[in-house]
Design a protein around this motif. Structure first.
Motif, PDB file in Angstrom:
ATOM      1  N   ALA A 191       0.837  -1.272   0.043  1.00 37.62           N
ATOM      2  CA  ALA A 191       0.110  -0.082  -0.097  1.00 37.62           C
ATOM      3  C   ALA A 191       0.844   1.184   0.034  1.00 37.62           C
ATOM      4  O   ALA A 191       1.805   1.351   0.863  1.00 37.62           O
ATOM      5  CB  ALA A 191      -1.076   0.036   1.334  1.00 37.62           C
ATOM      6  N   ARG A 192       0.548   2.287  -1.152  1.00 33.84           N
ATOM      7  CA  ARG A 192       1.353   3.461  -1.359  1.00 33.84           C
ATOM      8  C   ARG A 192       2.729   3.145  -1.546  1.00 33.84           C
ATOM      9  O   ARG A 192       3.490   4.219  -1.336  1.00 33.84           O
ATOM     10  CB  ARG A 192       1.267   4.361   0.011  1.00 33.84           C
ATOM     11  N   VAL A 193       3.373   1.975  -1.905  1.00 35.82           N
ATOM     12  CA  VAL A 193       4.857   2.031  -2.102  1.00 35.82           C
ATOM     13  C   VAL A 193       4.910   1.234  -3.476  1.00 35.82           C
ATOM     14  O   VAL A 193       4.173   0.202  -3.749  1.00 35.82           O
ATOM     15  CB  VAL A 193       5.523   1.225  -0.995  1.00 35.82           C
ATOM     16  N   HIS A 194       5.710   1.709  -4.109  1.00 34.55           N
ATOM     17  CA  HIS A 194       6.026   1.472  -5.589  1.00 34.55           C
ATOM     18  C   HIS A 194       7.483   1.270  -5.875  1.00 34.55           C
ATOM     19  O   HIS A 194       8.204   2.037  -5.414  1.00 34.55           O
ATOM     20  CB  HIS A 194       5.253   2.367  -6.755  1.00 34.55           C
ATOM     21  N   GLU A 195       7.685   0.014  -6.591  1.00 32.56           N
ATOM     22  CA  GLU A 195       9.126  -0.292  -6.924  1.00 32.56           C
ATOM     23  C   GLU A 195       9.234   0.617  -8.427  1.00 32.56           C
ATOM     24  O   GLU A 195       8.369   0.344  -9.244  1.00 32.56           O
ATOM     25  CB  GLU A 195       9.511  -1.723  -7.061  1.00 32.56           C
ATOM     26  N   ILE A 196      10.212   1.557  -8.416  1.00 33.94           N
ATOM     27  CA  ILE A 196      10.259   2.438  -9.507  1.00 33.94           C
ATOM     28  C   ILE A 196      11.207   1.699 -10.708  1.00 33.94           C
ATOM     29  O   ILE A 196      11.972   0.814 -10.361  1.00 33.94           O
ATOM     30  CB  ILE A 196      11.183   3.573  -9.477  1.00 33.94           C
ATOM     31  N   VAL A 197      10.460   1.604 -11.787  1.00 33.23           N
ATOM     32  CA  VAL A 197      10.986   0.930 -13.030  1.00 33.23           C
ATOM     33  C   VAL A 197      11.632   1.915 -13.778  1.00 33.23           C
ATOM     34  O   VAL A 197      12.609   1.735 -14.578  1.00 33.23           O
ATOM     35  CB  VAL A 197       9.743   0.004 -13.900  1.00 33.23           C
ATOM     36  N   ASP A 198      11.303   3.141 -13.901  1.00 33.56           N
ATOM     37  CA  ASP A 198      11.790   4.013 -14.758  1.00 33.56           C
ATOM     38  C   ASP A 198      11.532   5.507 -14.237  1.00 33.56           C
ATOM     39  O   ASP A 198      10.397   5.747 -13.701  1.00 33.56           O
ATOM     40  CB  ASP A 198      11.550   3.918 -16.308  1.00 33.56           C
ATOM     41  N   LEU A 199      12.136   6.804 -14.789  1.00 43.21           N
ATOM     42  CA  LEU A 199      11.517   8.001 -14.384  1.00 43.21           C
ATOM     43  C   LEU A 199      11.679   8.738 -15.800  1.00 43.21           C
ATOM     44  O   LEU A 199      12.786   8.710 -16.582  1.00 43.21           O
ATOM     45  CB  LEU A 199      12.528   8.562 -13.474  1.00 43.21           C
ATOM     46  N   VAL A 200      10.650   9.868 -16.077  1.00 43.06           N
ATOM     47  CA  VAL A 200      10.464  10.528 -17.136  1.00 43.06           C
ATOM     48  C   VAL A 200      10.530  11.951 -16.564  1.00 43.06           C
ATOM     49  O   VAL A 200       9.763  12.051 -15.855  1.00 43.06           O
ATOM     50  CB  VAL A 200       9.621  10.037 -17.924  1.00 43.06           C
ATOM     51  N   GLU A 201      11.140  12.813 -17.177  1.00 38.10           N
ATOM     52  CA  GLU A 201      11.206  14.168 -16.811  1.00 38.10           C
ATOM     53  C   GLU A 201      10.154  14.864 -17.762  1.00 38.10           C
ATOM     54  O   GLU A 201      10.183  14.953 -18.942  1.00 38.10           O
ATOM     55  CB  GLU A 201      12.584  15.111 -17.001  1.00 38.10           C
ATOM     56  N   LYS A 202       8.922  15.515 -17.127  1.00 38.68           N
ATOM     57  CA  LYS A 202       7.813  16.301 -17.711  1.00 38.68           C
ATOM     58  C   LYS A 202       7.699  15.557 -19.217  1.00 38.68           C
ATOM     59  O   LYS A 202       7.704  16.522 -20.244  1.00 38.68           O
ATOM     60  CB  LYS A 202       8.507  17.769 -18.036  1.00 38.68           C
ATOM     61  N   PRO A 203       6.992  14.439 -19.134  1.00 39.70           N
ATOM     62  CA  PRO A 203       6.567  13.840 -20.505  1.00 39.70           C
ATOM     63  C   PRO A 203       5.138  14.633 -20.945  1.00 39.70           C
ATOM     64  O   PRO A 203       4.360  15.279 -19.998  1.00 39.70           O
ATOM     65  CB  PRO A 203       6.221  12.648 -20.091  1.00 39.70           C
ATOM     66  N   LYS A 204       4.937  14.573 -22.148  1.00 40.21           N
ATOM     67  CA  LYS A 204       3.490  14.855 -22.451  1.00 40.21           C
ATOM     68  C   LYS A 204       2.488  13.990 -21.833  1.00 40.21           C
ATOM     69  O   LYS A 204       2.763  12.674 -21.781  1.00 40.21           O
ATOM     70  CB  LYS A 204       3.517  14.787 -24.218  1.00 40.21           C
ATOM     71  N   PRO A 205       1.348  14.230 -21.572  1.00 44.26           N
ATOM     72  CA  PRO A 205       0.309  13.532 -21.077  1.00 44.26           C
ATOM     73  C   PRO A 205       0.129  12.119 -21.841  1.00 44.26           C
ATOM     74  O   PRO A 205       0.003  11.191 -21.183  1.00 44.26           O
ATOM     75  CB  PRO A 205      -0.996  14.404 -21.206  1.00 44.26           C
ATOM     76  N   GLN A 206       0.243  11.920 -23.068  1.00 43.43           N
ATOM     77  CA  GLN A 206      -0.039  10.883 -23.958  1.00 43.43           C
ATOM     78  C   GLN A 206       1.081   9.967 -23.645  1.00 43.43           C
ATOM     79  O   GLN A 206       1.105   8.688 -23.900  1.00 43.43           O
ATOM     80  CB  GLN A 206      -0.606  11.063 -25.079  1.00 43.43           C
ATOM     81  N   ASP A 207       2.175  10.580 -23.194  1.00 41.87           N
ATOM     82  CA  ASP A 207       3.606   9.626 -23.152  1.00 41.87           C
ATOM     83  C   ASP A 207       3.699   9.342 -21.767  1.00 41.87           C
ATOM     84  O   ASP A 207       4.665   8.617 -21.638  1.00 41.87           O
ATOM     85  CB  ASP A 207       4.832  10.515 -23.715  1.00 41.87           C
ATOM     86  N   ALA A 208       3.228   9.916 -20.943  1.00 33.23           N
ATOM     87  CA  ALA A 208       3.526   9.686 -19.475  1.00 33.23           C
ATOM     88  C   ALA A 208       3.265   8.004 -18.875  1.00 33.23           C
ATOM     89  O   ALA A 208       2.157   7.432 -19.525  1.00 33.23           O
ATOM     90  CB  ALA A 208       2.675  10.523 -18.504  1.00 33.23           C
ATOM     91  N   PRO A 209       4.138   7.684 -18.383  1.00 37.73           N
ATOM     92  CA  PRO A 209       3.990   6.023 -17.918  1.00 37.73           C
ATOM     93  C   PRO A 209       3.024   5.914 -16.919  1.00 37.73           C
ATOM     94  O   PRO A 209       2.570   4.697 -16.674  1.00 37.73           O
ATOM     95  CB  PRO A 209       5.490   5.769 -17.478  1.00 37.73           C
ATOM     96  N   SER A 210       2.744   6.809 -15.933  1.00 39.54           N
ATOM     97  CA  SER A 210       1.734   6.771 -14.925  1.00 39.54           C
ATOM     98  C   SER A 210       1.043   8.160 -14.676  1.00 39.54           C
ATOM     99  O   SER A 210       1.531   9.183 -15.328  1.00 39.54           O
ATOM    100  CB  SER A 210       2.452   6.203 -13.849  1.00 39.54           C
ATOM    101  N   ASP A 211       0.421   8.277 -13.471  1.00 40.27           N
ATOM    102  CA  ASP A 211       0.184   9.747 -13.142  1.00 40.27           C
ATOM    103  C   ASP A 211       0.837   9.776 -11.855  1.00 40.27           C
ATOM    104  O   ASP A 211       0.245  10.561 -11.038  1.00 40.27           O
ATOM    105  CB  ASP A 211      -1.658   9.358 -12.881  1.00 40.27           C
TER     106      ASP A 211
END
Length: 288
Positions: free
Chosen positions: A180-200
């Motif tokens: 709960a409330r903890v996620h293992e990070i797979v990748d990080l993206v800086e300021k993606p376009k909404p359609q390209d964002a890997p998550s919210d």
């Protein structure tokens, strides 16, 4: 190793708040009667940190003065019998041990953190971005990150779900939930376009980092604007070891823009027992 130190990048010019920041640091703008940076330093102290390193630049002397002892003011308040005000003033300089280092050029968040390398040394540390003021519920935001970091023996980053239409304003993580409330990070993206964002799940200004991040930052090439981005270094770090995103509990105030600052001012005033009733009554009289 227990995290004892926190790094506060505070060398920015605060151009979004001009002309108010022409002659004073943005970090010293008050929310009601307390400068913004004090709220964040209080979070660090409440989270168990004992040493704070503030990365400053030109025109930031007011920050140093604020966390220093003020002998003349303390004498004046004592002489006038203003014991409550005296206790408030003295408590500021007694919160934590504070040291300072200069960032001589505005070369990005990653570079600002790198400036603190010699003061942090070879131990894990926390990073606080002063634009994000986060209310404690049920514990300070940084304490929540530290608990997860200690549990997994890994770096942690604060994250928050944001609307897709706003995702381009943030760094965003791709991750898989592990509790709960903890996620293992797979990748990080800086300021993606909404359609390209890997998550919210947007990155918010709290981090628990290992000392090896300094060597990574030193090798991270500048971006197109000549700045060293922390997100780029975090991607390299994540490739070497696990990293976790923590959906913190607590109300976040984005005071980095004028509207967010105004909202925070109103809500902080309404939370004050000495102001709330009269201020709420005043707000109800407005016809806008």
């Amino acid at each position: 190793m227990k995290v004892r130190k926190g790094v506060f990048p505070a060398a920015g010019l605060g151009t979004r708040f001009l002309p108010a920041t022409k002659a004073q640091p943005k970090e010293m703008l008050p929310l009601v009667d307390k400068p913004m940076i004090q709220y964040v330093v209080e979070e660090a102290a409440a989270s168990g940190l004992t040493e704070i390193i503030i990365v400053t630049g030109r025109g930031k002397r007011a920050i140093e003065d604020h966390f220093d002892a003020a002998f003349e003011l303390e004498y004046y308040l004592s002489d006038r019998g203003k014991t409550e005000e005296l206790a408030q003033i003295k408590s500021i300089s007694e919160l934590v041990s504070v040291s300072y280092v200069r960032q001589k050029e505005p070369l990005g968040l990653g570079h600002a953190i790198l400036c603190a390398r010699s003061l942090v040394g070879d131990e894990p540390f926390a990073v606080f971005l002063g634009d994000d003021i986060i209310g404690a519920a049920p514990a300070p935001c940084m304490r929540q990150l530290l608990d997860v970091s200690e549990r997994y023996g890994a770096p942690t980053i604060a994250v928050q779900r944001v609307p897709r239409e706003s995702i381009h304003q943030y760094g965003v993580i791709a991750a898989r939930p592990i509790e709960a409330r903890v996620h293992e990070i797979v990748d990080l993206v800086e300021k993606p376009k909404p359609q390209d964002a890997p998550s919210d799940l947007a990155i918010i200004g709290r981090y628990v980092l290992p000392p090896e991040i300094f060597a990574i930052l030193a090798e991270t090439p500048p971006d197109g604007r000549g700045e060293i981005q922390l997100t780029d270094a975090l991607r390299t770090l994540r490739a070497r070891r696990p990293m976790y995103g923590v959906e913190f509990e607590g109300r976040r105030y984005d005071t980095g823009d004028k509207l967010g600052f105004l909202k925070a001012t109103v809500e902080f005033a309404l939370a004050r027992p000495d102001l709330a009733d009269e201020f709420r009554a005043y707000l109800k009289t407005l016809r806008l």
